[in-house]
Design an enzyme around this catalytic site. Sequence first.
Site, mmCIF file in Angstrom:
data_model
loop_
_atom_site.group_PDB
_atom_site.id
_atom_site.type_symbol
_atom_site.label_atom_id
_atom_site.label_comp_id
_atom_site.label_asym_id
_atom_site.label_seq_id
_atom_site.Cartn_x
_atom_site.Cartn_y
_atom_site.Cartn_z
ATOM 1 N N LYS A 37 34.841 40.338 47.931
ATOM 2 C CA LYS A 37 34.953 38.911 47.622
ATOM 3 C C LYS A 37 36.106 38.684 46.634
ATOM 4 O O LYS A 37 36.598 39.651 46.033
ATOM 5 C CB LYS A 37 33.632 38.422 47.038
ATOM 6 N N TYR A 246 54.729 31.106 20.511
ATOM 7 C CA TYR A 246 54.017 29.861 20.202
ATOM 8 C C TYR A 246 53.188 29.984 18.932
ATOM 9 O O TYR A 246 52.511 30.983 18.701
ATOM 10 C CB TYR A 246 53.064 29.498 21.340
HETATM 11 C C1 LIG Z 1 29.659 41.161 43.561
HETATM 12 C C2 LIG Z 1 28.444 41.710 44.171
HETATM 13 C C3 LIG Z 1 28.319 43.086 44.375
HETATM 14 C C4 LIG Z 1 29.288 44.090 43.791
HETATM 15 O O1 LIG Z 1 29.015 44.245 42.406
HETATM 16 P P1 LIG Z 1 29.849 45.205 41.445
HETATM 17 O O2 LIG Z 1 29.155 45.085 40.134
HETATM 18 O O3 LIG Z 1 31.231 44.670 41.407
HETATM 19 O O4 LIG Z 1 29.796 46.580 42.015
HETATM 20 C C5 LIG Z 1 27.220 43.521 45.097
HETATM 21 N N1 LIG Z 1 26.286 42.650 45.551
HETATM 22 C C6 LIG Z 1 26.371 41.321 45.340
HETATM 23 C C7 LIG Z 1 25.299 40.421 45.851
HETATM 24 C C8 LIG Z 1 27.438 40.811 44.628
HETATM 25 O O5 LIG Z 1 27.506 39.494 44.398
#
Ligand SMILES: *Cc1c(COP(=O)(O)O)cnc(C)c1O
Length: 347
Positions: A37, A246
């Site tokens: 994702k 800045y």
């Molecule tokens: C993002 C996510 C993962 C992966 O988690 P990590 O901590 O990055 O390994 C697995 N399952 C679900 C439902 C997630 O939302």
Amino acid sequence: MQPEAPLRLRLDGAALTDNWRALARASGSAQCGAAVKANGYGLGAREVATRLSAAGCRDFFVANWAEALAIADVAPAVGVLHGVRAADMAAALAAPAHLRPVLVSAEQVARWRDAGGGACDVMVDTGMNRLGLSAEEATSGLLDGLNMVTLLSHLACADEEHPLNARQQRAFADVAGRVKAQRYSLSNSAGILLGADYHFDVTRPGLALYGGIPCPAAEGMIRQVVTPEVQVLQRRVVQPGQSVGYNATFTADREIEAAVLNLGYADGYLRGFSGGHGRALAGEAVLPVLGRVSMDLLIVDCSAAPELAEGDWLAIDYALPTAAAASGLSQYELLTGLGARYERVWR
Ligand SMILES: *Cc1c(COP(=O)(O)O)cnc(C)c1O
């Protein structure tokens, strides 16, 4: 003709696949999938999915349907973790069958069933109170007749020692014993390292694939994948008593050799790296950040690299655990914030 980008991500494809293989070994008899994702946590979902598919990964997880469609041709199976909103139904029903919604509520189950949707996954909540059916809903008969491939749940505290881990494991095992699915899946990266009780049939690492170290057990097992590299735009000498950047948060107490780099908070290099919390690397030489990170620019002390010149490239220290501690950002934020201006270069 496009000019060469002044900043790039050096992406280590061998480290990515080695990390997946290490997590697959640690997953025991469970199939190791991959969470891709948020554009593969900022690395580029298509490149990640292509490489991990070639390494043998079969299950990919994304947040939404646009992300699923973007990798449909390079991923053997994709679970859409947010399921199907009403607005997703047309796209979800038209999508090839290897893209499946992970239904997360009784409303979504009804929506999918009423529309004659095919194979799906289902998320059950076991204590995080984020997405998913309650255990009561899941075992109420609501799921009867659904073509459910995978029943999932998600751990809230896998990256720490916390009593909720065992509670969620027991709650999921209990639901899995009462709800018939082809396969069961509980663990993210850190969950894999909690042991065999947490593996079930499919694991879903994200962070650790990309070089993140979610817990001490991952040290020595996971390699860095991402290194930002940025170009020097200008060198200058800062005179004693003069300030830098800045809000003049840094004032030189001596003559300082400085370099201005093509990287800023709009590239995900956020202001937490200001004032010496971040560093560029020229070989062995360490070049600490001076003053505030700007939107598109960064100023470093380059006294340790006297030969450095306009047009040279520097690596940014992006060892995730230490960069997270130094900046106050999470390792997840350091990855997912990596912006669109980088040229992504896989080696
Ligand atoms: C993002 C996510 C993962 C992966 O988690 P990590 O901590 O990055 O390994 C697995 N399952 C679900 C439902 C997630 O939302």
